[in-house]
Write a protein that holds these residues in place. Structure first.
Motif, PDB file in Angstrom:
ATOM      1  N   GLY A   1      46.851  36.777  37.092  1.00  0.00           N
ATOM      2  CA  GLY A   1      45.904  37.861  36.905  1.00  0.00           C
ATOM      3  C   GLY A   1      46.290  38.807  35.800  1.00  0.00           C
ATOM      4  O   GLY A   1      47.388  38.725  35.222  1.00  0.00           O
ATOM      5  N   TRP A   2      45.360  39.676  35.493  1.00  0.00           N
ATOM      6  CA  TRP A   2      45.558  40.726  34.491  1.00  0.00           C
ATOM      7  C   TRP A   2      45.273  42.082  35.127  1.00  0.00           C
ATOM      8  O   TRP A   2      44.280  42.236  35.850  1.00  0.00           O
ATOM      9  N   TYR A   3      46.145  43.021  34.853  1.00  0.00           N
ATOM     10  CA  TYR A   3      46.001  44.403  35.285  1.00  0.00           C
ATOM     11  C   TYR A   3      46.020  45.273  34.037  1.00  0.00           C
ATOM     12  O   TYR A   3      46.441  44.842  32.974  1.00  0.00           O
ATOM     13  N   ARG A   4      45.590  46.515  34.194  1.00  0.00           N
ATOM     14  CA  ARG A   4      45.679  47.457  33.081  1.00  0.00           C
ATOM     15  C   ARG A   4      45.988  48.850  33.596  1.00  0.00           C
ATOM     16  O   ARG A   4      45.697  49.181  34.741  1.00  0.00           O
TER      17      ARG A   4
ATOM     18  N   GLU B   1      45.426  49.081  37.575  1.00  0.00           N
ATOM     19  CA  GLU B   1      44.307  48.512  38.295  1.00  0.00           C
ATOM     20  C   GLU B   1      44.119  47.041  37.954  1.00  0.00           C
ATOM     21  O   GLU B   1      44.424  46.608  36.847  1.00  0.00           O
ATOM     22  N   LEU B   2      43.592  46.298  38.922  1.00  0.00           N
ATOM     23  CA  LEU B   2      43.295  44.890  38.693  1.00  0.00           C
ATOM     24  C   LEU B   2      42.086  44.760  37.779  1.00  0.00           C
ATOM     25  O   LEU B   2      41.048  45.388  38.006  1.00  0.00           O
ATOM     26  N   VAL B   3      42.226  43.933  36.762  1.00  0.00           N
ATOM     27  CA  VAL B   3      41.114  43.639  35.857  1.00  0.00           C
ATOM     28  C   VAL B   3      40.450  42.327  36.268  1.00  0.00           C
ATOM     29  O   VAL B   3      39.240  42.250  36.430  1.00  0.00           O
ATOM     30  N   ALA B   4      41.272  41.286  36.428  1.00  0.00           N
ATOM     31  CA  ALA B   4      40.741  39.970  36.783  1.00  0.00           C
ATOM     32  C   ALA B   4      41.866  39.115  37.352  1.00  0.00           C
ATOM     33  O   ALA B   4      43.023  39.283  36.994  1.00  0.00           O
ATOM     34  N   SER B   5      41.480  38.187  38.220  1.00  0.00           N
ATOM     35  CA  SER B   5      42.459  37.255  38.773  1.00  0.00           C
ATOM     36  C   SER B   5      41.820  35.884  38.915  1.00  0.00           C
ATOM     37  O   SER B   5      40.586  35.755  38.936  1.00  0.00           O
TER      38      SER B   5
ATOM     39  N   GLY C   1      41.719  27.402  39.550  1.00  0.00           N
ATOM     40  CA  GLY C   1      40.769  28.018  38.623  1.00  0.00           C
ATOM     41  C   GLY C   1      39.364  28.116  39.167  1.00  0.00           C
ATOM     42  O   GLY C   1      38.451  28.526  38.451  1.00  0.00           O
ATOM     43  N   SER C   2      39.198  27.754  40.431  1.00  0.00           N
ATOM     44  CA  SER C   2      37.844  27.732  40.966  1.00  0.00           C
ATOM     45  C   SER C   2      37.376  29.080  41.474  1.00  0.00           C
ATOM     46  O   SER C   2      36.175  29.303  41.628  1.00  0.00           O
ATOM     47  N   ILE C   3      38.312  29.967  41.734  1.00  0.00           N
ATOM     48  CA  ILE C   3      37.940  31.283  42.259  1.00  0.00           C
ATOM     49  C   ILE C   3      38.472  32.354  41.317  1.00  0.00           C
ATOM     50  O   ILE C   3      39.666  32.417  41.047  1.00  0.00           O
ATOM     51  N   THR C   4      37.553  33.160  40.822  1.00  0.00           N
ATOM     52  CA  THR C   4      37.914  34.276  39.955  1.00  0.00           C
ATOM     53  C   THR C   4      37.399  35.568  40.580  1.00  0.00           C
ATOM     54  O   THR C   4      36.451  35.572  41.360  1.00  0.00           O
ATOM     55  N   ASN C   5      38.059  36.640  40.203  1.00  0.00           N
ATOM     56  CA  ASN C   5      37.695  37.961  40.721  1.00  0.00           C
ATOM     57  C   ASN C   5      37.787  38.952  39.580  1.00  0.00           C
ATOM     58  O   ASN C   5      38.752  38.907  38.803  1.00  0.00           O
ATOM     59  N   TYR C   6      36.803  39.825  39.470  1.00  0.00           N
ATOM     60  CA  TYR C   6      36.767  40.789  38.366  1.00  0.00           C
ATOM     61  C   TYR C   6      36.516  42.199  38.892  1.00  0.00           C
ATOM     62  O   TYR C   6      35.784  42.396  39.876  1.00  0.00           O
ATOM     63  N   ALA C   7      37.100  43.158  38.205  1.00  0.00           N
ATOM     64  CA  ALA C   7      36.749  44.541  38.464  1.00  0.00           C
ATOM     65  C   ALA C   7      35.293  44.746  38.063  1.00  0.00           C
ATOM     66  O   ALA C   7      34.813  44.138  37.099  1.00  0.00           O
ATOM     67  N   ASP C   8      34.591  45.591  38.795  1.00  0.00           N
ATOM     68  CA  ASP C   8      33.181  45.826  38.494  1.00  0.00           C
ATOM     69  C   ASP C   8      32.982  46.296  37.053  1.00  0.00           C
ATOM     70  O   ASP C   8      31.979  45.959  36.422  1.00  0.00           O
TER      71      ASP C   8
ATOM     72  N   CYS D   1      50.136  41.160  32.454  1.00  0.00           N
ATOM     73  CA  CYS D   1      49.926  39.874  33.093  1.00  0.00           C
ATOM     74  C   CYS D   1      50.740  39.824  34.390  1.00  0.00           C
ATOM     75  O   CYS D   1      51.866  40.342  34.443  1.00  0.00           O
ATOM     76  N   ASN D   2      50.191  39.192  35.412  1.00  0.00           N
ATOM     77  CA  ASN D   2      50.896  39.010  36.686  1.00  0.00           C
ATOM     78  C   ASN D   2      50.768  37.560  37.124  1.00  0.00           C
ATOM     79  O   ASN D   2      49.657  37.004  37.097  1.00  0.00           O
TER      80      ASN D   2
END
Length: 121
Positions: A35-38, A46-50, A55-62, A96-97
């Motif tokens: 994932g990526w944080y900023r 804060e979490l940006v995306a994971s 690779g089938s499940i992604t999550n994004y900050a609004d 990066c995490n």
């Protein structure tokens, strides 16, 4: 030990694009989530995306949905963050995490050194 090396940050004008990369190396048996944080000055990280291992499940900050895309190359132990339509409020240090296993008994949760992204005209 697991090391993460990030690249791709920089200065970009509003509306522009950047792609961040993060490669993991070292004693790695398997990688689960990446994932990526900023973190902007004065703000919490804060979490940006994971993205999950397959690779089938992604999550994004609004705040970045529809503008940022996270992807990964498992063969290279690398995760990417494609950022488009950048806004000044995206300015932050991006981290990066990577989480996974170093053995059947030992897990890891590693962070990159951070890369600065500045969106300004």
């Amino acid at each position: 030990q697991v090391q993460l090396v990030e690249s791709g940050g920089g200065l970009v004008q509003p509306g522009g694009s950047l792609r961040l990369s993060c490669t993991a190396s070292g004693s790695i048996v398997s990688i689960s989530a990446m994932g990526w944080y900023r973190q902007a000055p004065g703000n919490e990280r804060e979490l940006v995306a994971s993205i999950t291992s397959g690779g089938s499940i992604t999550n994004y900050a609004d705040s970045v949905k529809g503008r940022f895309t996270i992807s990964r190359d498992n063969a290279k132990n690398t995760v990417y963050l494609q950022m488009s339509s950048l806004k000044p409020e995206d300015t932050a240090v991006y981290y990066c995490n990577v989480r996974g296993s170093r053995s059947i008994w030992t897990s890891f949760n590693s962070w990159g050194q951070g890369t600065q992204v500045t969106v300004s005209s």
